[in-house]
Design a protein around this motif. Structure first.
Motif, PDB file in Angstrom:
ATOM      1  N   GLY A 234      11.513   7.307  11.305  1.00 52.92           N
ATOM      2  CA  GLY A 234      10.157   6.835  11.537  1.00 52.92           C
ATOM      3  C   GLY A 234       9.273   7.868  12.198  1.00 52.92           C
ATOM      4  O   GLY A 234       8.063   7.747  12.192  1.00 52.92           O
TER       5      GLY A 234
ATOM      6  N   SER B 299       2.342   1.753   7.803  1.00 53.13           N
ATOM      7  CA  SER B 299       2.492   2.326   9.141  1.00 53.13           C
ATOM      8  C   SER B 299       3.378   1.429   9.997  1.00 53.13           C
ATOM      9  O   SER B 299       3.175   0.223  10.061  1.00 53.13           O
ATOM     10  N   GLY B 300       4.366   2.012  10.633  1.00 49.96           N
ATOM     11  CA  GLY B 300       5.276   1.242  11.478  1.00 49.96           C
ATOM     12  C   GLY B 300       6.484   0.759  10.712  1.00 49.96           C
ATOM     13  O   GLY B 300       7.503   0.413  11.300  1.00 49.96           O
ATOM     14  N   ALA B 301       6.366   0.680   9.403  1.00 50.26           N
ATOM     15  CA  ALA B 301       7.504   0.247   8.597  1.00 50.26           C
ATOM     16  C   ALA B 301       7.739   1.303   7.519  1.00 50.26           C
ATOM     17  O   ALA B 301       7.956   1.006   6.350  1.00 50.26           O
ATOM     18  N   THR B 302       7.642   2.555   7.940  1.00 48.66           N
ATOM     19  CA  THR B 302       7.677   3.675   6.998  1.00 48.66           C
ATOM     20  C   THR B 302       8.926   3.670   6.132  1.00 48.66           C
ATOM     21  O   THR B 302       8.835   3.796   4.902  1.00 48.66           O
TER      22      THR B 302
ATOM     23  N   ARG C 112       7.825  -6.481   7.198  1.00 47.97           N
ATOM     24  CA  ARG C 112       6.435  -6.584   6.755  1.00 47.97           C
ATOM     25  C   ARG C 112       6.235  -5.923   5.395  1.00 47.97           C
ATOM     26  O   ARG C 112       5.305  -6.254   4.675  1.00 47.97           O
TER      27      ARG C 112
ATOM     28  N   LYS D 216       9.069  11.514   8.978  1.00 46.97           N
ATOM     29  CA  LYS D 216       7.806  11.601   8.265  1.00 46.97           C
ATOM     30  C   LYS D 216       7.654  12.952   7.557  1.00 46.97           C
ATOM     31  O   LYS D 216       6.964  13.055   6.551  1.00 46.97           O
TER      32      LYS D 216
ATOM     33  N   ILE E 194       9.233  -5.934  11.615  1.00 49.26           N
ATOM     34  CA  ILE E 194       8.774  -4.548  11.437  1.00 49.26           C
ATOM     35  C   ILE E 194       8.976  -4.161   9.982  1.00 49.26           C
ATOM     36  O   ILE E 194       8.062  -4.228   9.170  1.00 49.26           O
TER      37      ILE E 194
END
Lengths: 223, 805
Positions: free
Chosen positions: B625, B538-541, B515, B629, B512
């Motif tokens: 996450g 996205s997903g690894a903010t 990446r 945000k 995650i």
């Protein structure tokens, strides 16, 4: 009354006591050979011939065969007939022999034949037994044909090897696989259960003389 | 009477069974007598018909026996009585098992037809090769030698099986016509070096012979067999007593990590001392590759005597492989002779240099093997020739990429992208293109004789390996990611543009956060001057934000003239790294508001006109996450220029946290207007929780919301209260009797998940509260913990109100 009895013997194999769908006998050859109509009919006829012959033979011998060895006797008789049929088919209808493959010798252990020998032929006279064999064989053949029609038309898009215009474009190949066979089988069992459920209630009085009345009623109840 | 009956019942079964058995046997014998000749005739006719399928002109077939030297694959040969030719039945290995096939070959040695008799190839794939009338078999008709057989793409193994069968047929035809088959000479495995041999033979000097090496201490026999993707090459070492003392296996063309197990010593050592390869089991999972080793060992054992007596070769069939250069030097001497007549080259890593031009080696992964490419540049760095070794590719398909017809297209190009891939051999030809491109890139390095630290063809991003220019500045720093520090190394050009970025995040979640450190993400920064231009991943903010922060931090350091290692970016100030110094008349107000899980803090900077000039948010207590945000610059940036928080939308999925940010901004704006500068708190700090917010951790009991006050009264009393469930506010109506015992409870959990949270509103659950004085005695519902906890807390809050009244 007597005629009625005979008719009952003959016809009950078709729906009411259909060997495949109601008695749930012979499922293995049913699923295996119902992928195409030609093999289904071949299998049905072969099994019917063996069924009639073995029923007559076992009915004739029913007084001679001692209880303790009746199953081995039935098996030997059935196996004998199967081998005879197999050799005849191989010699004179080699295409059917190839198509039926291993299922032809497996008629020996087809539970319809042993089941009818045990349930019917061993207790009735040869004429009744022959009629029972014809009826059961007819029921088996018809069921196989109907099932094979569904599977071949929808699964392979053909009937008796003849390609059908619409279905050959939009076919459902899984129906030719074992899983599809079980699916069609299940649907047909459900359908026949629905049909017999109503019928048995309706004709219960007409079947009082039927020797299988008890079994009939029990089956209807279970169904 | 009774006794007689007993003895009869004992004997009768036996008699009856024997009688029935005899009668049935008799009947069978009779039937057999009638049908046997018919069946025999049928079968003979069928066999004849089957042979005529492959050899239509043939009649009166008779089996050919006693011919010596037929290939091992041939299991039977039938000769047509009218001299039309032969029907040869072969057995070869396919993908699913043995393929038994029948081929017709006419008197002139051309194939007339083929039919597969036994096969277990994959339906839809291998069946393209083995089914009757398949294009593979159609191409065979009329063929007189096996070299032109086209394999079916995707069905390589099945095609190889059939091709071997066809080869055997041609060999058999040669033998049947009195010829002899040329023995197959196997090449040594490429990893058979002198050192590898020294492990089995110390101080032995070998003589190279055809198909192996001989010495007085033992013999080395080369062999090969088809694995899954390539030919597995084996050198079998025998001692002077012809016992196997070791194996050198090259399975490098096989699937990495699977098929190449067949080359590992743990496997090959099992062959030591065996009399036949069959004595060793295959490795489950790499069946094809290990079976190939076994087959090759058997071939070597069979060929041992031949090799011992084989003539000496002038030169070793294959020179020991050069191991220094990362890219192996392909065998391209012929090409070099042609392109650079009489030029003497100096060998450098990854190539050769001369005053007439430069040769660069490169390689790239093709379909089945590593394709090695030699690119020849002239003195002006123009490509004058390319040779590609695609011998490990699918014969007839991938091998096209190695043919001159294709490689000549590269002559004169500036980039391999100008050359189209070969349709049908896309992977192999694309590999050649890649290799040529990497050779072009590496030309300068090879010319300088430097070589490269890494094999360039395998490195995905050659950019990262470019040697830094003189005035480049490299800065290493780090920033806080999700689980730990994310460290980065940034190289800036003299103009401040990021030239390369590599990141390390050993503590981030594998798959995650990890990446964000991959080159596919970090390369987005190349060409930028700071990290703001790049979106978070996205997903690894958190991890990608950390990289962005660290980049920004490094940018600051670069602007400050620093280089080398820089202390980590300060935590909790995600954006910007250091807030720009506020202008004289700017006012910064710190405001707080209640988020979902915590108080969020907003630093709002207002210009003199009341417009927001800067906003940084600390939402570190919010769900990582999700709620977090709302603290990212992508969100806070939206506030810049406006005068309050109302014009900015909430972040979908992080409604509560972003609403809290808006509230805090509004509170700060109000404070600014009223001339305050100190910390303020958003009015009604409990922001209205919006539905669709992330669930709070289950353990956390949601705070009961104030229940509407009711007139105090003695005796039975109904109180409504509410508490936050998973998705919505759960409302309860509790009826207490005069003693404070619950007599009725109704729950409205209609906003909760139907079928799950809604269980907490059912009477089966609410009934448990009847008779209790508060909600503590009732267990939560497994699976609907949050909602049932909300019911319990709402009941408790109602009970508290009852007591206080």
């Amino acid at each position: 009354m007597k005629e009625n009895n005979k008719l009952c013997t003959l016809t009950r194999g078709i729906i009411k006591e259909n060997p495949v769908l109601v008695l749930v006998l012979g499922t293995c050859p049913t699923l295996a050979t119902s992928t195409s109509v030609s093999t289904a009919i071949g299998m049905g006829i072969a099994a019917t011939i063996v069924l009639i012959c073995s029923n007559i033979f076992i009915s004739l011998l029913r007084k001679i065969i001692p209880d303790s060895v009746r199953i081995p006797c039935y098996i030997v008789v059935i196996a004998g007939f199967v081998s005879v049929v197999q050799m005849l088919v191989q010699a004179f209808v080699p295409d059917l022999y190839t198509a039926l493959g291993v299922y032809l010798p497996l008629i020996v252990v087809n539970c319809i034949i042993l089941g009818r020998a045990e349930m019917f032929a061993s207790k009735h006279n040869p004429l009744d037994s022959a009629l029972d064999g014809v009826g059961m064989g007819l029921g088996f053949t018809l069921t196989l044909t109907v099932m094979a029609t569904i599977r071949e038309v929808l699964g392979s898009g053909s009937w008796y090897g003849i390609s059908l215009p619409f279905f050959s474009t939009y076919n459902i190949p899984i129906l030719t696989k074992p899983a599809g066979g079980f699916f069609v089988f299940g649907c047909m069992v459900a359908l026949v259960a629905k049909i017999t459920h109503g019928k048995v209630k309706h004709t219960a009085t007409g079947c009082t003389s039927c020797p299988n009345q008890e079994a009939c009623a029990k089956l209807a109840k279970e169904a | 009477m009774k006794k007689e009956n007993n003895s009869f019942s004992l004997v009768s079964p036996i008699i009856v069974l024997v009688l029935i058995g005899s009668i049935v046997t008799g009947a069978l014998a009779l039937t057999n007598q009638i049908t046997a000749p018919v069946i025999a005739e049928q079968q003979a006719k069928a066999a004849e018909a089957a042979k005529q399928v492959v050899l239509p002109d043939g009649v009166d077939f008779t089996a050919v026996t006693g011919v010596e030297g037929l290939p091992a694959e041939v299991i039977s040969v039938d000769e047509a009585g009218n001299g039309a030719g032969y029907v040869i039945t072969t057995e070869t290995k396919g993908f699913g098992g043995v393929i038994q096939a029948m081929f017709g070959i006419d008197a002139d040695g051309a194939i007339t037809g083929s039919k597969v008799l036994v096969q277990a190839e994959t339906e839809g794939i291998g069946s393209k090769v083995v089914s009757d009338g398949s294009s593979f078999q159609a191409q065979l008709v009329g063929m007189t030698d096996p070299s032109n057989i086209q394999a079916i793409s995707g069905a390589t193994v099945s095609s190889t099986g059939m091709t071997n069968a066809v080869k055997a047929v041609f060999n058999a035809y040669t033998v049947l016509n009195g010829g002899t088959i040329e023995a197959v000479v196997y090449a040594p495995p490429s990893n058979m070096t002198d050192e590898a041999l020294a492990e089995y033979y110390s101080g032995v000097s070998f003589t190279d012979v055809v198909g192996g090496k001989t010495s007085d201490q033992g013999t080395v026999v080369y062999a090969g067999a088809q694995g899954l993707q390539s030919e597995v090459k084996v050198a079998v070492c025998f001692d002077q007593n012809d016992k196997i003392i070791g194996l050198i296996v090259d399975a490098s063309g096989e699937t990495p990590g699977i098929g190449d197990k067949a080359a590992e010593k743990a496997y090959t050592d099992q062959f030591i001392g065996v009399e036949s390869g069959d004595a060793v089991d295959i490795i489950s999972g790499s069946t094809f590759s290990t079976a190939a080793v076994k087959d090759a060992v058997n071939i070597a054992i069979a060929n041992l005597e031949t090799v011992k007596a084989a003539p000496e070769t002038d030169a070793p069939v294959l020179a020991p492989v050069e191991t220094i250069a990362p890219v192996e030097a392909p065998d391209a001497d012929a090409l070099l002779e042609e392109l650079y007549p009489g030029v003497s080259f100096t060998d450098v890593p990854n190539g050769k240099t001369s005053d007439q031009g430069t040769v660069v080696y490169a390689s790239a992964q093709g379909f089945a093997s590593q394709i090695k490419v030699t690119v020849c540049f002239d003195g002006n760095d123009k490509i004058i020739g390319v040779s590609a070794d695609a011998s490990g590719e699918t014969p007839g398909i991938g091998t096209k990429a190695g043919e001159k017809e294709f490689t000549d297209k590269f002559v004169g190009v500036k980039s391999a992208d100008e050359v189209d891939a070969i349709a049908g051999a896309t992977v192999a030809s694309a590999a050649v293109k890649d290799a040529v491109n990497s050779a072009i890139e590496n030309l300068a390095a090879v010319k300088a004789g430097e070589g490269l630290p890494e094999a360039p063809a395998e490195s995905e991003e050659p950019v990262a390996t470019i040697a830094p220019a003189e005035d480049d500045v490299t800065i290493t720093t780090s920033a806080k990611g999700f689980a730990g520090q994310v460290s980065i190394t940034v190289t800036f050009g003299s103009d401040g543009v990021i030239k390369s970025l590599s990141a390390k995040a050993p503590t981030e979640t594998q798959g995650i956060g990890s990446r964000a450190v991959e080159s596919s993400y970090t390369n987005k920064f190349i060409g930028a001057k700071n990290g703001n231009a790049v979106d978070t991943l996205s997903g690894a903010t958190l991890t990608s934000t950390a990289i962005k922060n660290a980049v920004n931090h490094a940018v600051k350091a670069f602007q400050a003239g620093k280089s080398g290692n820089v202390p980590p970016a300060p935590e909790a100030t995600p954006e910007p790294v250091e807030p720009p110094a506020p202008a004289e008349d700017d006012v910064t107000i710190v405001a707080t508001a209640q988020g979902l899980l915590s108080q969020i803090t907003a630093n709002v900077t207002f210009g003199a006109d009341g417009a927001i000039k800067g906003l940084s948010v600390d939402a570190s207590g919010e769900t990582p996450g999700i709620g977090s945000k709302a603290a990212e610059s992508s969100y806070t940036g939206k506030f810049i220029g406006s005068k309050n928080g109302n014009s900015v939308d909430a972040v979908a999925g992080a409604t509560v946290t972003s609403t809290a940010v808006k509230n805090a901004v509004n509170a700060a704006a109000d404070a600014f207007k009223s001339g305050k500068t100190g910390p303020v708190s958003a009015a009604g700090s409990a922001a209205t929780p919006a539905p669709a917010e992330t669930p709070a951790p289950v353990e956390e009991t949601p705070a009961p919301v104030e229940a509407p006050a009711e007139e105090p009264a003695a005796g039975p009393k109904t109180i409504t209260a509410s508490a936050q469930g998973l998705l919505s506010t759960v409302n309860v109506t509790v009826t207490f009797d005069a003693n404070g015992v619950i007599t009725a409870l109704s729950v409205d959990a209609s906003g909760e998940t139907a079928g799950i949270g809604s269980q907490a509103a059912e009477s089966g659950y609410t009934g448990k509260f009847i008779g209790a004085t508060n909600g503590d005695g009732v267990d939560t519902i497994a699976g609907a913990t949050v909602t049932s906890t909300a019911v319990k807390s709402a009941v408790n809050s109602a009970a508290a109100q009852f007591k206080s009244n």
